[in-house]
Design an enzyme around this catalytic site. Structure first.
Site, mmCIF file in Angstrom:
data_model
loop_
_atom_site.group_PDB
_atom_site.id
_atom_site.type_symbol
_atom_site.label_atom_id
_atom_site.label_comp_id
_atom_site.label_asym_id
_atom_site.label_seq_id
_atom_site.Cartn_x
_atom_site.Cartn_y
_atom_site.Cartn_z
ATOM 1 N N TYR A 162 35.966 48.869 61.091
ATOM 2 C CA TYR A 162 35.327 48.769 62.414
ATOM 3 C C TYR A 162 35.961 49.774 63.378
ATOM 4 C CZ TYR A 162 33.557 46.435 66.677
ATOM 5 O OH TYR A 162 32.942 46.136 67.874
ATOM 6 N N LYS A 166 34.251 52.963 65.308
ATOM 7 C CA LYS A 166 34.177 52.989 66.771
ATOM 8 C C LYS A 166 34.933 54.189 67.349
ATOM 9 C CE LYS A 166 31.578 49.363 67.398
ATOM 10 N NZ LYS A 166 30.214 49.525 67.924
HETATM 11 N N1 NAP Z 1 31.082 41.257 71.569
HETATM 12 C C1 NAP Z 1 32.189 41.961 71.713
HETATM 13 O O1 NAP Z 1 33.279 41.413 72.012
HETATM 14 C C2 NAP Z 1 32.157 43.455 71.569
HETATM 15 C C3 NAP Z 1 33.296 44.173 71.950
HETATM 16 C C4 NAP Z 1 33.297 45.547 71.822
HETATM 17 C C5 NAP Z 1 32.184 46.205 71.319
HETATM 18 N N2 NAP Z 1 31.087 45.493 70.955
HETATM 19 C C6 NAP Z 1 29.938 46.230 70.419
HETATM 20 O O2 NAP Z 1 28.792 45.921 71.171
HETATM 21 C C7 NAP Z 1 27.632 46.094 70.351
HETATM 22 C C8 NAP Z 1 26.731 44.875 70.477
HETATM 23 O O3 NAP Z 1 27.412 43.746 69.950
HETATM 24 P P1 NAP Z 1 27.197 42.266 70.471
HETATM 25 O O4 NAP Z 1 28.531 41.694 70.626
HETATM 26 O O5 NAP Z 1 26.227 42.230 71.585
HETATM 27 O O6 NAP Z 1 26.582 41.608 69.149
HETATM 28 P P2 NAP Z 1 25.423 40.527 68.884
HETATM 29 O O7 NAP Z 1 25.235 39.640 70.075
HETATM 30 O O8 NAP Z 1 25.754 39.914 67.586
HETATM 31 O O9 NAP Z 1 24.137 41.449 68.761
HETATM 32 C C9 NAP Z 1 24.039 42.431 67.785
HETATM 33 C C10 NAP Z 1 22.660 43.036 67.855
HETATM 34 O O10 NAP Z 1 22.547 44.068 66.893
HETATM 35 C C11 NAP Z 1 21.424 43.787 66.034
HETATM 36 N N3 NAP Z 1 21.715 44.347 64.730
HETATM 37 C C12 NAP Z 1 22.675 43.988 63.866
HETATM 38 N N4 NAP Z 1 22.630 44.771 62.775
HETATM 39 C C13 NAP Z 1 21.630 45.649 62.972
HETATM 40 C C14 NAP Z 1 21.091 46.709 62.223
HETATM 41 N N5 NAP Z 1 21.582 47.031 61.030
HETATM 42 N N6 NAP Z 1 20.065 47.413 62.742
HETATM 43 C C15 NAP Z 1 19.563 47.102 63.936
HETATM 44 N N7 NAP Z 1 20.016 46.107 64.715
HETATM 45 C C16 NAP Z 1 21.041 45.392 64.221
HETATM 46 C C17 NAP Z 1 21.258 42.266 66.096
HETATM 47 O O11 NAP Z 1 19.954 41.829 65.841
HETATM 48 P P3 NAP Z 1 19.385 41.457 64.378
HETATM 49 O O12 NAP Z 1 20.461 40.654 63.712
HETATM 50 O O13 NAP Z 1 18.147 40.682 64.693
HETATM 51 O O14 NAP Z 1 19.108 42.766 63.721
HETATM 52 C C18 NAP Z 1 21.560 42.047 67.580
HETATM 53 O O15 NAP Z 1 20.437 42.365 68.372
HETATM 54 C C19 NAP Z 1 28.144 46.350 68.921
HETATM 55 O O16 NAP Z 1 28.096 47.718 68.641
HETATM 56 C C20 NAP Z 1 29.588 45.874 68.989
HETATM 57 O O17 NAP Z 1 30.402 46.520 68.063
HETATM 58 C C21 NAP Z 1 31.045 44.132 71.061
#
Ligand code: NAP
Length: 261
Positions: A162, A166
């Site tokens: 990861y 990133k």
């Molecule tokens: N949450 C945190 O603490 C955090 C911190 C730092 C960075 N981030 C980053 O923020 C971004 C969003 O994460 P989140 O926390 O909002 O996650 P989340 O709530 O689990 O949402 C992830 C989204 O990505 C979609 N997705 C997953 N795999 C996919 C694929 N192969 N193709 C297209 N869509 C896909 C999911 O929908 P489906 O499953 O329906 O496809 C969902 O809409 C990510 O890049 C993550 O690494 C998150």
């Protein structure tokens, strides 16, 4: 003189947000739509993206749902083609879809888990940006926003795949910024800290674990997805017209001002 408020106006702009069926992506899409953009809600399941788009439309916002598994080339091409078919232009893409299928030591990491992480988190943003490039160039510029993480800026044991993906997004943005500035295409990165979403469940679901984690966060809490949206609006808009290659950390202070206990 330009009214500063008008610089945040996204009317007439078209933005694609991957991973927008929930979490950070949905919040960013809503932020852009509320500022006037037509937004393309994308994730793997058509039903899910349509549901979010319908919810936006019910609130008077402009949106369409187009499914795309970002690691599938044909689906990436379809996403761009369908967007052009519907709206005729692309001004912004937020590469937000992300995954983290493996927590554990590097020496035990399955090659397939590593590959999947790189395909979704890093290669897809590269390929999708390449596909949007001619469309942004055609309208005189655009904004590419990669969603990285503070995990791309420091090492954490157990998070190698990861974190590598990133960290790669940071350098991807900076190289794109170096090459695409001539076309007025700006490329920036957002690095969230801990945000309460499905992806991060393992980090916050256990109350004791969360308590320990929160001790190191100057603001003393994790973020909610809406708290990531303002930066996306800013980077998509003319308010950030002189910013490219920038890395914006939005983490409650954990990375640069950790509470040392
Ligand atoms: N949450 C945190 O603490 C955090 C911190 C730092 C960075 N981030 C980053 O923020 C971004 C969003 O994460 P989140 O926390 O909002 O996650 P989340 O709530 O689990 O949402 C992830 C989204 O990505 C979609 N997705 C997953 N795999 C996919 C694929 N192969 N193709 C297209 N869509 C896909 C999911 O929908 P489906 O499953 O329906 O496809 C969902 O809409 C990510 O890049 C993550 O690494 C998150």
């Amino acid at each position: 003189m330009t009214r500063i408020k008008s610089l945040f106006n996204l009317e007439g702009k078209v933005a694609i947000i991957t991973g927008a069926s929930k979490g950070i992506g949905e919040a960013m899409a809503r932020g852009l739509a509320e500022h006037g953009a037509s937004v393309v809600i994308s994730s793997r399941k058509q039903e899910a993206v349509e549901q979010v788009a319908e919810g936006f439309k019910a609130d008077g916002l402009e949106a369409i749902g187009i499914a795309c598994h970002v690691a599938q080339e044909a689906q990436r091409v379809n996403l761009i083609e369908k967007t052009i078919e519907k709206y005729g232009r692309i001004d912004c893409i937020i590469n937000n879809a992300g995954t983290n299928p493996y927590f554990g030591p590097i020496e035990q990491m399955p090659a397939a888990a590593y590959q999947k992480t790189m395909d979704i988190n890093l290669n897809a943003p590269m390929e999708l940006s390449k596909l949007t490039y001619p469309h942004m160039k055609a309208v005189g510029g655009g904004s590419v926003i990669h969603i990285s993480s503070i995990e791309g800026l420091h090492a954490t044991a157990g998070f190698a795949a990861y974190n590598l993906s990133k960290a790669g997004l940071v350098m991807l943005a900076q190289n794109q910024a170096a090459e695409w500035g001539k076309d007025n295409i700006r490329v920036n990165v957002i690095c969230p800290g801990l945000v309460k979403t499905k992806l991060s469940t393992a980090l916050w679901a256990d109350e004791e674990n969360l308590k320990k984690f929160k001790k190191n966060i100057p603001l003393g809490r994790m973020a909610m997805p809406d708290e990531m949206a303002g930066l996306a609006v800013f980077l998509a808009s003319e308010a950030s017209s002189y910013m490219t290659g920038s890395v914006l950390v939005n983490d409650g202070g954990i990375l640069h001002a950790p509470v040392l206990t």
